[in-house]
Design an enzyme around this catalytic site. Structure first.
Site, PDB file in Angstrom:
ATOM      1  N   TYR A  69      30.875 -14.479 100.349  1.00 20.28           N
ATOM      2  CA  TYR A  69      31.666 -13.566 100.245  1.00 20.28           C
ATOM      3  C   TYR A  69      32.110 -12.619 100.486  1.00 20.28           C
ATOM      4  O   TYR A  69      33.402 -12.215 100.855  1.00 20.28           O
ATOM      5  CB  TYR A  69      29.945 -12.857  99.087  1.00 20.28           C
ATOM      6  CG  TYR A  69      30.926 -10.973  98.814  1.00 20.28           C
ATOM      7  CD1 TYR A  69      31.384 -11.857  97.669  1.00 20.28           C
ATOM      8  CD2 TYR A  69      30.687 -10.215  99.629  1.00 20.28           C
ATOM      9  CE1 TYR A  69      32.053  -9.939  97.748  1.00 20.28           C
ATOM     10  CE2 TYR A  69      31.198  -8.742  98.896  1.00 20.28           C
ATOM     11  CZ  TYR A  69      31.896  -8.819  98.133  1.00 20.28           C
ATOM     12  OH  TYR A  69      32.046  -7.456  97.739  1.00 20.28           O
ATOM     13  N   ALA A 119      38.770  -8.120  90.210  1.00 21.27           N
ATOM     14  CA  ALA A 119      37.355  -9.286  89.574  1.00 21.27           C
ATOM     15  C   ALA A 119      37.167 -10.596  90.833  1.00 21.27           C
ATOM     16  O   ALA A 119      37.902 -10.065  91.724  1.00 21.27           O
ATOM     17  CB  ALA A 119      38.839 -10.945  88.821  1.00 21.27           C
ATOM     18  N   THR A 152      29.435 -11.398  84.954  1.00 26.00           N
ATOM     19  CA  THR A 152      29.329  -9.733  84.780  1.00 26.00           C
ATOM     20  C   THR A 152      30.021  -8.730  84.146  1.00 26.00           C
ATOM     21  O   THR A 152      29.024  -7.281  84.393  1.00 26.00           O
ATOM     22  CB  THR A 152      28.630  -9.813  86.869  1.00 26.00           C
ATOM     23  OG1 THR A 152      30.572  -9.377  87.435  1.00 26.00           O
ATOM     24  CG2 THR A 152      28.711 -10.481  87.387  1.00 26.00           C
ATOM     25  N   LYS A 175      36.164 -12.587 100.905  1.00 26.18           N
ATOM     26  CA  LYS A 175      37.134 -11.381 100.820  1.00 26.18           C
ATOM     27  C   LYS A 175      37.915 -11.515 102.102  1.00 26.18           C
ATOM     28  O   LYS A 175      39.526 -10.626 101.974  1.00 26.18           O
ATOM     29  CB  LYS A 175      36.290 -10.178 101.008  1.00 26.18           C
ATOM     30  CG  LYS A 175      35.078  -9.723 100.067  1.00 26.18           C
ATOM     31  CD  LYS A 175      36.440  -9.858  98.926  1.00 26.18           C
ATOM     32  CE  LYS A 175      35.030  -9.187  97.437  1.00 26.18           C
ATOM     33  NZ  LYS A 175      36.452  -8.880  95.727  1.00 26.18           N
ATOM     34  N   SER A 197      35.685  -5.588 101.353  1.00 23.12           N
ATOM     35  CA  SER A 197      35.105  -5.231 100.909  1.00 23.12           C
ATOM     36  C   SER A 197      34.151  -5.305 102.446  1.00 23.12           C
ATOM     37  O   SER A 197      34.814  -5.916 103.409  1.00 23.12           O
ATOM     38  CB  SER A 197      33.316  -5.543 100.310  1.00 23.12           C
ATOM     39  OG  SER A 197      32.137  -6.079 100.657  1.00 23.12           O
ATOM     40  N   PHE A 253      32.121  -2.680  86.776  1.00 24.32           N
ATOM     41  CA  PHE A 253      31.992  -1.354  86.958  1.00 24.32           C
ATOM     42  C   PHE A 253      32.641  -0.165  87.377  1.00 24.32           C
ATOM     43  O   PHE A 253      33.249   1.054  86.834  1.00 24.32           O
ATOM     44  CB  PHE A 253      30.736  -1.708  88.245  1.00 24.32           C
ATOM     45  CG  PHE A 253      30.611  -0.242  89.151  1.00 24.32           C
ATOM     46  CD1 PHE A 253      30.078   0.990  88.444  1.00 24.32           C
ATOM     47  CD2 PHE A 253      30.369  -0.418  90.000  1.00 24.32           C
ATOM     48  CE1 PHE A 253      29.731   2.113  88.786  1.00 24.32           C
ATOM     49  CE2 PHE A 253      29.267   0.754  91.348  1.00 24.32           C
ATOM     50  CZ  PHE A 253      29.839   2.563  90.119  1.00 24.32           C
ATOM     51  N   ILE A 254      33.606  -1.064  88.412  1.00 23.81           N
ATOM     52  CA  ILE A 254      34.737  -0.458  89.361  1.00 23.81           C
ATOM     53  C   ILE A 254      36.133  -0.778  88.253  1.00 23.81           C
ATOM     54  O   ILE A 254      36.653   0.095  88.056  1.00 23.81           O
ATOM     55  CB  ILE A 254      34.877  -0.540  90.197  1.00 23.81           C
ATOM     56  CG1 ILE A 254      33.721   0.243  91.230  1.00 23.81           C
ATOM     57  CG2 ILE A 254      36.055   0.212  91.038  1.00 23.81           C
ATOM     58  CD1 ILE A 254      33.816  -1.148  93.268  1.00 23.81           C
TER      59      ILE A 254
END
Length: 302
Positions: free
Chosen positions: A136, A68, A30, A140, A111, A6-7
């Site tokens: 997650y 990624a 994804t 990060k 994030s 997406f980004i």
């Protein structure tokens, strides 16, 4: 990295438009290959596997934009080892190659999940204590710390962008486990019913993908970066308001119900973006959430 995502795909297109040559890699777990601009030299591969990265000639690369990774808090509970592999091993591999090939710039997509629960704090600052609620978020934060350590030992112009809740055109509406607003819009378009996991009183600092891309593009102009920057607007939007904005921009009636909750979900968080604004001169276009969501919804109706 993550060039089909997406980004990543939007960032690569913007960098191409600015006259850069781009090499991209994605494992397409994804990401969508159709997202990748045609002028990019693309490699199919997994950044957590050094042999896949070694297919690329790093000798002529000046900047790594590392986007990624596994990007869902809830998904990280399914397989914490896989989350670690995609989000931490990939980062360390790329840092090693950065040093080996004297790559100047290393910019990482981190994030808001690194912070954990901050619902009683007005705005979180980059130096606030980080207490992630998911594997997650922990991955990060761990990647950020590897970057900071490499930065201190080597001549690396590096930083992490702590992306708050990003949304916008081209988000994958088939993935119902990441991207709060895209999940809601997907359900509205396909079923005309939205299931909300958690309280309507929860709130977020939503940020439009075009402004996220502008933040990344701005980084290369500067040296001696701070270790991390909040990419946010510093504006609180309750979930009930976000739902209303989505529904009001659709040409048909949509209902919603509140049922269940998401593991590791933050109740509410907003960030202070002054560091990014002052250091990187970040330019934004969609601070008004009503304009941003209209742009988001309209892109899919077209």
């Amino acid at each position: 990295t993550g060039v089909a995502g997406f980004i990543g795909s939007k960032l690569s297109k913007k960098l191409l438009d600015l006259g850069n040559n781009i090499v991209g890699i994605d494992n397409l777990v994804t990401g969508n290959k159709n997202n990748i601009p045609k002028k990019i030299k693309f490699y199919y591969g997994d950044c957590s596997k050094i042999k896949d990265l070694e297919k690329i000639n790093f000798a002529n690369i000046s900047t790594i934009y590392h986007l990624a990774g596994q990007s869902g808090g809830a998904i990280s509970f399914d397989d914490p080892v896989l989350d670690f592999k995609y989000n931490v091993e990939s980062t360390v591999n790329l840092l090693k190659l950065s040093v080996k090939y004297n790559i100047k710039n290393f910019f990482y997509a981190s994030s808001v999940s690194v912070y954990g629960e901050k619902k009683f704090k007005k705005k979180v600052l980059e130096n606030d204590k980080c207490e992630p609620l998911s594997y997650y978020g922990l991955g990060k934060l761990t990647s950020e710390r590897y970057i900071n350590m490499y930065k201190s030992f080597h001549n690396l112009n590096a930083c992490s962008l702590r992306l708050f809740n990003t949304y916008g055109p081209n988000q994958d509406l088939n993935n119902l486990r990441q991207g709060m607003l895209s999940i809601y819009l997907s359900q509205a378009l396909k079923k005309k019913k939205i299931n909300v996991m958690g309280s309507l009183e929860r709130y977020r600092d939503f940020v439009h993908v075009d402004d996220v891309v502008n933040a990344f593009v701005s980084l290369k102009k500067y040296n001696n970066h701070e270790n991390c920057y909040n990419v946010c607007y510093g504006k609180k939007t309750k979930i009930k308001k976000a739902l209303k904005l989505i529904i009001n921009n659709l040409p048909f009636k949509v209902s919603y119900k509140v049922k269940g909750k998401t593991p590791g979900d933050q109740f509410g968080i907003i960030g202070d973006n002054s560091l990014l604004l002052n250091k990187v001169k970040w330019q934004t276009k969609y601070e008004d959430i009503s304009i941003g969501i209209k742009n988001f919804v309209t892109s899919y109706l077209k």
